[in-house]
Design an enzyme around this catalytic site. Structure first.
Site, PDB file in Angstrom:
ATOM      1  N   GLU A  51       1.024  -1.157  -0.119  1.00 22.87           N
ATOM      2  CA  GLU A  51       0.044  -0.029  -0.050  1.00 22.87           C
ATOM      3  C   GLU A  51       1.010   1.097   0.080  1.00 22.87           C
ATOM      4  OE1 GLU A  51      -4.252  -1.298   1.939  1.00 22.87           O
ATOM      5  OE2 GLU A  51      -2.916  -0.160   2.886  1.00 22.87           O
ATOM      6  N   GLU A  55      -6.167  -8.117  -0.583  1.00 21.01           N
ATOM      7  CA  GLU A  55      -6.483  -8.226   0.716  1.00 21.01           C
ATOM      8  C   GLU A  55      -8.116  -7.955   0.878  1.00 21.01           C
ATOM      9  OE1 GLU A  55      -4.469  -5.753   3.461  1.00 21.01           O
ATOM     10  OE2 GLU A  55      -2.466  -6.268   2.703  1.00 21.01           O
TER      11      GLU A  55
END
Ligand code: GLA
Length: 580
Positions: A158, A234
């Protein structure tokens, strides 16, 4: 020679479209004797792949080291995945977030003068190169084209939520390819246009993280990546918990609908988490978005397998949904058995402050040295100074990271808690010494406070006058279970208590901490992690493999006060009040 490639709209396994049905299992949050069981159960839910992060700080407690024993044997973990007939995705960071202390970055890195984290800064790059080379020495021979299970590797984590340094991402790719990683490389970002733009790099396959509104999130991802397989790297099927907040859950229906939206369009998925496990010891991270919020010991995550590895309602619902799109084995894991219920009075006691000299070497300095200056990666430091002849008054600290117990001549006078923004306390009596015991409650793992120092930051004053001449003792509390506590003195402060209890056979246990204050507990020397009356969590999970038939020993470090000095083992997990 098997290979995974990125097709026009699918992953291709040896040229054939392949839907990745993956589950996250963090080997570092699961006792190694339980790895095979959790992997097997993932396959029973219909999964074909296991994903794991790699925690740099756990593998490299000191620079130049790369520990792979016991619970850190990544190679063994990946071989168990292969033995189950599954594929593997490896996400080595170097930053992993994951509610893990410092997002996986080792504390020694922070001590390099001028180092800049998560950027193309030479010292940081040099350190991470050493780390990635060590990881890839294990991973490279286990790639799919060499007969191993690994078919995807992720770059950073991220990154678009933190920075936009493309040179840094390119360096990570270079180091990865030079270490003979040949499988496709991915990035992950939250499905936000800015983050996707900042966190991606041409040539790397983009994936997203989310737990709801899958169709909309995939549409955002598509804007940035017009072709190639859609993957939710995710899929947040639950959420983590923080001390002082409620226990987070997502409903089965909500998660199942979001899952169906992913699978229906042929999307690939990685359940985050399939099974969360536990932040054993002092490995938990913290968040800080204006207030410091440390994470609890349990990483149950409201996942398909609970913290103790047993199937939940989500497991069965997801298995059914997966079965609409892919073959699912007939075997179903049984529900968890009730654990042995017993209680034992905690007997032997010793005052922690009196044990300090056995737990670490004292160091003198003018100021109260930070954890980093002392080389104390986590845990506790005891600070002491003389105030002989000084009138009592208000003791003021600039910043407490993260919780300070204040003593006057060894008598507790109060607590200063970072999460309540407390930094001053009135000393009621004249005394000759002041002691301040400081706990690092977990290093921030997300956002700009990543990598901050621990301890008493800035000046310390009594009645407005600086206090200097400090003795700081880093306390290695992991030595406590090995100390003979018989005949020790007790005092009014933090206390170490022990007891022995018997079991007929090794078994998972659930230690009920509801009547305790704040501290840590060990069974047979294994650090179960932190407990705290604030909740929401009320149990510490004891993995069966650390117990034994016959006599077992529990050691508890109680920093505050126990309502009942009894160790009570209960039937199952108690993760606290939910919102519903
Ligand atoms: C992000 C991170 C993960 C984890 C989750 C929340 O997606 O990539 O490491 O922190 O948030 O559980």
């Amino acid at each position: 020679m098997a290979e995974l490639t990125i097709g026009e709209k699918d992953f291709l396994l040896d040229g054939e479209p392949y839907q990745i049905l993956s589950g996250a299992l963090h080997y570092f949050r699961i006792h190694p004797d339980q790895w095979a069981d959790r992997i097997h159960k993932a396959r029973l839910m219909g999964l074909n792949t296991i994903e794991t992060y790699v925690p740099w700080n756990a593998h490299a407690p000191r620079r130049g080291e790369f520990v792979t024993e016991g619970g850190l044997d990544l190679e063994r973990f990946l071989r168990l995945v292969a033995a189950e007939g599954m594929h593997a995705i490896v996400r080595p960071g170097p930053y992993i977030c994951a509610e893990w202390s410092n997002g996986g970055l080792p504390p020694w890195l922070l001590r390099i003068p001028g180092v800049e984290l998560r950027r193309a800064e030479p010292q940081y790059l040099k350190a991470l190169t050493e780390y990635l080379q060590a990881v890839y020495r294990i991973v490279a021979p286990l790639q799919i084209d060499r007969g191993g299970p690994v078919f995807l590797v992720q770059i950073e984590n991220e990154y678009g939520a933190y920075g936009s340094d493309k040179e840094y991402l390119a360096e990570l790719v270079r180091v990865t390819r030079e270490a003979d990683i040949t499988v496709p490389l991915t990035t992950i970002d939250q499905p936000d246009p800015q983050m996707l733009a900042d966190g991606s790099l041409p040539g790397l396959h983009m994936t997203a993280s989310f737990g709801s509104r899958s169709t909309e999130r995939f549409a955002t991802l598509r804007q940035f990546q017009p072709t190639g397989p859609l993957m939710c790297m995710e899929f947040w099927n639950g959420w983590f918990d923080s001390w002082g907040f409620h226990h987070h859950t997502t409903t089965v229906e909500e998660s199942d609908t979001a899952l169906d939206e992913i699978l229906r369009v042929g999307g690939s998925v990685n359940f985050y988490m399939f099974h969360g496990g536990t932040n054993f010891g002092m490995t938990n991270g913290a968040n800080d978005k204006g207030a410091y919020v440390p994470l609890v010991t349990s990483y149950d995550y409201d996942a398909p397998l609970d913290e103790a590895g047993h199937p939940t309602a989500k497991f069965h619902a997801f298995r059914k949904t997966i079965a609409k799109y892919a073959p699912v084995p007939d075997e179903v894991p049984p529900p968890g058995p009730a654990a042995p219920v017993l209680e034992v009075a905690l007997q032997e006691r010793a005052g922690l402050l009196g044990l300090a000299a056995e737990l670490g070497a004292a160091r003198d300095a003018d100021h109260a040295a930070t954890f980093e200056e002392l080389g104390q990666d986590t845990g506790f430091v005891l600070y002491e100074t003389s105030v002989e002849g000084r009138a009592p008054g208000v003791l003021t600290l600039d910043e407490v990271r993260d919780r300070a117990w204040v003593f006057a001549d060894g008598v507790p006078v109060g607590i200063l808690a970072r999460d309540s923004h407390e930094r001053s306390i009135r000393l009621p009596l004249a005394s000759s010494t002041i002691g301040i015991l400081v706990e690092d409650q977990g290093r921030v793992n997300y956002g700009p406070r990543l990598g901050e120092e621990k301890g008493l930051i800035g000046e310390i004053r009594l009645a407005g006058e600086p206090l200097t001449g400090w003795t700081a003792t880093p306390l290695d509390v992991e030595l406590l279970p090995g100390l003979d506590l018989a005949g020790r003195s007790t005092d009014h402060g933090p206390t170490v208590l022990t007891a022995e209890f018997e079991l007929d056979a090794p078994a998972d246990l659930f230690l009920d901490t509801a009547a305790w204050g704040k501290g840590l507990a060990w069974v047979n020397g294994f650090d179960l992690g932190r407990y705290w009356r604030r909740g929401p969590t009320r149990t510490l999970y004891v993995p069966g493999p650390v117990t034994r038939a016959g006599v077992n020993r529990i050691v508890v470090l109680e920093l505050e006060a126990m309502a009942e000095p009894v160790a009570r083992f209960v039937e199952g997990l108690s993760l606290g009040q939910t919102e519903f």
